[in-house]
Design an enzyme around this catalytic site. Sequence first.
Site, PDB file in Angstrom:
ATOM      1  CB  SER A  50      -6.943   1.323  -4.158  1.00  0.00           C
ATOM      2  OG  SER A  50      -6.089   2.163  -4.877  1.00  0.00           O
ATOM      3  N   GLY A  77      -1.740  -4.673  -2.309  1.00  0.00           N
ATOM      4  CA  GLY A  77      -0.498  -5.420  -2.072  1.00  0.00           C
ATOM      5  C   GLY A  77      -0.564  -6.155  -0.749  1.00  0.00           C
ATOM      6  CG  ASN A 106      -1.718   5.681  -0.631  1.00  0.00           C
ATOM      7  OD1 ASN A 106      -1.696   6.893  -0.806  1.00  0.00           O
ATOM      8  ND2 ASN A 106      -1.903   4.816  -1.614  1.00  0.00           N
ATOM      9  CB  THR A 154      -3.660   3.850  -7.661  1.00  0.00           C
ATOM     10  OG1 THR A 154      -4.081   2.776  -6.814  1.00  0.00           O
ATOM     11  CG2 THR A 154      -4.851   4.527  -8.266  1.00  0.00           C
ATOM     12  CD  GLU A 192      -3.530  -3.800   3.370  1.00  0.00           C
ATOM     13  OE1 GLU A 192      -3.803  -2.792   2.728  1.00  0.00           O
ATOM     14  OE2 GLU A 192      -4.352  -4.378   4.121  1.00  0.00           O
ATOM     15  CB  SER A 196      -0.880  -0.033   1.245  1.00  0.00           C
ATOM     16  OG  SER A 196      -1.621   1.143   1.299  1.00  0.00           O
TER      17      SER A 196
HETATM   18  N1  LIG Z   1       5.276   7.928 -10.052  1.00  0.00           N
HETATM   19  C1  LIG Z   1       4.949   8.715  -9.053  1.00  0.00           C
HETATM   20  N2  LIG Z   1       5.309  10.004  -9.085  1.00  0.00           N
HETATM   21  C2  LIG Z   1       4.976  10.822  -8.073  1.00  0.00           C
HETATM   22  N3  LIG Z   1       4.316  10.437  -6.980  1.00  0.00           N
HETATM   23  C3  LIG Z   1       3.924   9.159  -6.901  1.00  0.00           C
HETATM   24  C4  LIG Z   1       4.210   8.238  -7.930  1.00  0.00           C
HETATM   25  N4  LIG Z   1       3.708   7.049  -7.580  1.00  0.00           N
HETATM   26  C5  LIG Z   1       3.098   7.231  -6.372  1.00  0.00           C
HETATM   27  N5  LIG Z   1       3.234   8.491  -5.980  1.00  0.00           N
HETATM   28  C6  LIG Z   1       2.720   9.073  -4.709  1.00  0.00           C
HETATM   29  O1  LIG Z   1       2.425   8.026  -3.826  1.00  0.00           O
HETATM   30  C7  LIG Z   1       1.074   8.043  -3.433  1.00  0.00           C
HETATM   31  C8  LIG Z   1       0.551   6.645  -3.291  1.00  0.00           C
HETATM   32  O2  LIG Z   1       0.492   6.031  -4.536  1.00  0.00           O
HETATM   33  P1  LIG Z   1      -0.666   5.067  -4.955  1.00  0.00           P
HETATM   34  O3  LIG Z   1      -1.957   5.594  -4.497  1.00  0.00           O
HETATM   35  O4  LIG Z   1      -0.494   4.788  -6.360  1.00  0.00           O
HETATM   36  O5  LIG Z   1      -0.306   3.817  -4.100  1.00  0.00           O
HETATM   37  P2  LIG Z   1      -0.937   2.381  -4.198  1.00  0.00           P
HETATM   38  O6  LIG Z   1       0.153   1.422  -4.454  1.00  0.00           O
HETATM   39  O7  LIG Z   1      -2.060   2.372  -5.141  1.00  0.00           O
HETATM   40  O8  LIG Z   1      -1.439   2.146  -2.725  1.00  0.00           O
HETATM   41  P3  LIG Z   1      -2.730   1.398  -2.244  1.00  0.00           P
HETATM   42  O9  LIG Z   1      -2.449  -0.054  -2.276  1.00  0.00           O
HETATM   43  O10 LIG Z   1      -2.897   1.901  -0.854  1.00  0.00           O
HETATM   44  O11 LIG Z   1      -3.834   1.814  -3.118  1.00  0.00           O
HETATM   45  C9  LIG Z   1       0.376   8.830  -4.491  1.00  0.00           C
HETATM   46  O12 LIG Z   1      -0.740   9.483  -3.960  1.00  0.00           O
HETATM   47  C10 LIG Z   1       1.442   9.834  -4.938  1.00  0.00           C
HETATM   48  O13 LIG Z   1       1.446  10.932  -4.096  1.00  0.00           O
HETATM   49 MG   LIG Z   2      -4.030   2.210  -5.023  1.00  0.00          MG
END
Ligand SMILES: Nc1ncnc2c1ncn2[C@@H]1O[C@H](COP(=O)(O)OP(=O)(O)OP(=O)(O)O)[C@@H](O)[C@H]1O
Ligand SMILES: [Mg+2]
Length: 1024
Positions: free
Chosen positions: A161, A388, A157, A112, A390, A107
């Site tokens: 999601s 992912g 985060n 996303t 957890e 996470s």
């Molecule tokens: N490539 C990137 N460039 C800039 N910031 C990023 C990037 N990837 C992620 N982030 C930052 O990290 C935060 C978390 O990313 P994201 O929401 O994609 O995580 P996730 O893997 O989907 O987590 P979860 O499993 O909780 O949904 C985003 O809100 C953003 O601020």
């Molecule tokens: Mg996500």
Amino acid sequence: MESTLTARDRVGVQDFVLLENYTSEAAFIENLRRRFGENLIYTYIGSVLVSVNPNKDLEIYSKAHMERYRGVSFYEISPHIYAVSDNTYRAMRTERRDQCILISGESGAGKTEASKKILQYYATTCPVTDHLSTLRDRLLQSNPVLEAFGNAKTLRNDNSSRFGKYMDVQFDFRGAPIGGHILNYLLEKSRVVHQNHGERNFHIFYQLLEGGEQDLLSKLGLERNAQKYQYLVKGCCPRVSSINDKNDWRTVRKALTVIGFHEDEVEDLLNIIASVLHLGNTQFGEGKNGENQITTETQLKYLSKLLGVDGAALREALTHKKITAKGEEMISPLSFEQAVAARDALAKAVYGRAFTWLVVKINQSLLASETISFFGSSSVIGLLDIYGFEVFQHNSFEQFCINYCNEKLHQLFIELTLKSEQEEYEAEGITWEPVKYFDNKIICDLVEGKHKGLISILDEECLRPGEPSDISFLEKLEDTLGGHAHFVTHKLSNGKTRKAVSREEFKLIHYAGEVNYSVNGFLDKNKDLLYRNLKEVICQSNSQVLSQCFHREEVTDQKRPETAATQFKNSLAKLIEILMSKEPSYVRCIKPNDAKQSGRFDEALVRHQVKYLGLMENLRVRRAGFAYRRHYETFLQRYKSLCPGTWPNWQGRLADGVATLVQHLGYKPEEYKLGKTKIFIRFPKTLFSTEDSLEARRPALVLTLQTSWRGYRERAKYLRIRQAVIQSAWRGMISRQKARRRRHAVDIIRKFIKGFIYRHYERCPENEYFLDHQRFSFLMMLFRNPPKSVLDKSWPIPPPCLTEASEHLCRLCMRNMMRAYCRRIQPEWKKQMEQKVVASQIFKDQKDSYPQSVPKLFVASRLNSEEFNLKVIQTLGNDKVKYGIAVTKYDRRGYKARPRQLLLTSSFAMLVAEAKLKQRIDYATLRSISVSSLSDGFMVLHVPSEDNKQKFSLLSPLLSHPLSPPTPSLLSSGPLLLSVPVCSITFAVARGKEGVIDFTSGPELKVAKCKKGHLLVTAPKLNP
Ligand SMILES: Nc1ncnc2c1ncn2[C@@H]1O[C@H](COP(=O)(O)OP(=O)(O)OP(=O)(O)O)[C@@H](O)[C@H]1O
Ligand SMILES: [Mg+2]
């Protein structure tokens, strides 16, 4: 990739496969750290992309960047999420195979974000028509909507999601996006009613309260203050600095419109959201009679309005439950705790189903129109952004499901990467040693196994009669799974490890690490039950959206609904099936620290993720065989300049070219292998030294290229000029030729006109061309169309100067035709002609019936052979009958008519009646023959009157054959005098006595004796 290899020392290697010390986890993490320090967040392991979350905006996602990666080979350019997107897209188009990109990670690791970047890449770079741009917008806008309803701030985060998402993007044969479809997995519904400290409920609640217009809030009975709502205060964190709820509200409202939601639907949806908040504020207290009752009437009022249900029924359903015992239905009051649980269950159910409805509606709007998908086949790229692995302080049913999902995906990942690697070696005919890796099937079986799996045992416990509880479930687990290498509980563990597991927990040893799960709430969450009477009330709702979420049949349906864990297991099995049917690409996301800080690289945290993402295993598998592989063509193209034998172009087979090249480069046999279509290089250093040689060769190459280019440019210029000169010369020649022709034509026309004017003058220079032309035309016309038949008397009118010549020609032509005609005549026709000539000499203009007789042919006899009497023929002896005809003979006296046959031989004629020869007349004695000038057929044969026996002869043989007479036969037999009187014939009857036949014209042929004693023959007039 090779083009940037020179910079590898500064920022590590761009592909872990090229790491010298590839078994070292430390070297792996060091490479990640060095690159992360340079803001290089992407690194490959072969075709797998490892992405480290930068937690700050990097300038690497502009349109220009997208263009750089468009259509460029994967390894040609530095690693990027766009390279994976483009590679997948091109593979889909060229191989016509469905693709999927699996994005995994903890996470907050950036899954996303990665999926959004991929979608943006396709939206920007794929061809799109006006019609399809709506779809593209909808695809993009589905994200903010789903994030508002399905994402929340967590400790890890700010935009986490809380559901799994698999999205298919459908492309047509041109590669334009034409549709999409989303599958959602297990929304974390418990968040609706409870949040851990520092976490929030789903974004939409805060967005509505912050951004909703005052009118809207009043209608929904809400206040612009999140603190007022029990379901929003649990985490003590209504505001987050990184989130602007007000702006997000606007974005979501706009997105809902773009996707095509109706205003009514949006209103219903917001009613549901508001009703959840009202449910949270619904309180229970003790009534007068000690019963449990609702104490917040306003909330109930709004609930009944917003949910579109009867208030009293809802009040009853929230405080009572219906039980069926021994076939009888009974209503029993709920305790305070039970009422709170029922209320929370309702809130979760309503929100959860509204979320599913939302996904269904989005899918409807993303559906590819039939007409578009009808043309040609379409292909699909799937994007999987799923939770992912957890591990929390307290892990419950949700974490159990999430981690199980990760076990399944890991299994798929290992299977597919290993499988594809092995398949490649097999396809290329390369022998290789299989690599040992941890097969997590044992854990998957532990969770999903048919009877002895955790989920089966949980389901069994949920359905068991009696008093099942979370603890009884734990005991059952211990009974069934005790002794399993990956399953531990407090009771099952030994003294040393016992402390690590509490009495209400079980521990699973996952491939990624050990996780303790608290069994509290497992049964309830698995049953996911809503009391029946509550369900009945909601099913009666007059809200459009709710009636689509809760079907009335559900209440009457006796079938037990599937438990949450089984539903999840089945949907996961389907997902794996979908992914297996597609060509996978992987994005493995890593978060560098837990504090969402940029620039901080927490090694321990990263090491943990590297371990549970199985990256080292992945690298080992990839390196087990060969670190580097490339198609012969690509390899040769890149390094051909290093060998004189392959430079500038290799003409033979590619494999031979590569063999020549590596031999020249001095590769040792253990350093490389040649497959069917690719070269496999075992060690990175071999490739690096080759790269270094190329680098050294570059200046010379550049010089050669520059010289060739200049030469080419000058030559092209020269050719252009040469072409222009030739073209103008050719055009000049053509034009001159045309002008000459035109001038000549004008001269001729002029001469012709002048000649026409002077045509009646003597030959002079003015008319000589015209006269010659006239003469030539006349003669050519005669030559081309001469008269075709002797009967054709037409002849063209000649010009005056050719009158005489024309007459000569006409005569000549006629004569020629006549000669030719005569030559062609057959002997029998000649005979006919001769006879016709004789007949003509005698009868032409003499006999009225002559013209009618001309076209009739002369025949040998008018009697058939059977009409001849044999006896008569025999009496003739040597004389042969030459002609026979049936006649009517008239006596000289009395003119009695008698039927007879007149037979002619070469020397006499005879009259025959039946077998009797009645009269014979030798031609020698015949004096003359008389016929009239009319159309009758009478013929009078005159014989000397002295010859009494021979005396006779009035014959009428010609009634039916006017003048097809025997006459020519008779004539040809001897010199006869034929007289043709006009109106009467006199003949001798006896000595001194004469008979007369009178001929006269009348309407029809008639023979009769007249008063004067003459024979009167009346014949019709045939010719004027
Ligand atoms: N490539 C990137 N460039 C800039 N910031 C990023 C990037 N990837 C992620 N982030 C930052 O990290 C935060 C978390 O990313 P994201 O929401 O994609 O995580 P996730 O893997 O989907 O987590 P979860 O499993 O909780 O949904 C985003 O809100 C953003 O601020
Ligand atoms: Mg996500």
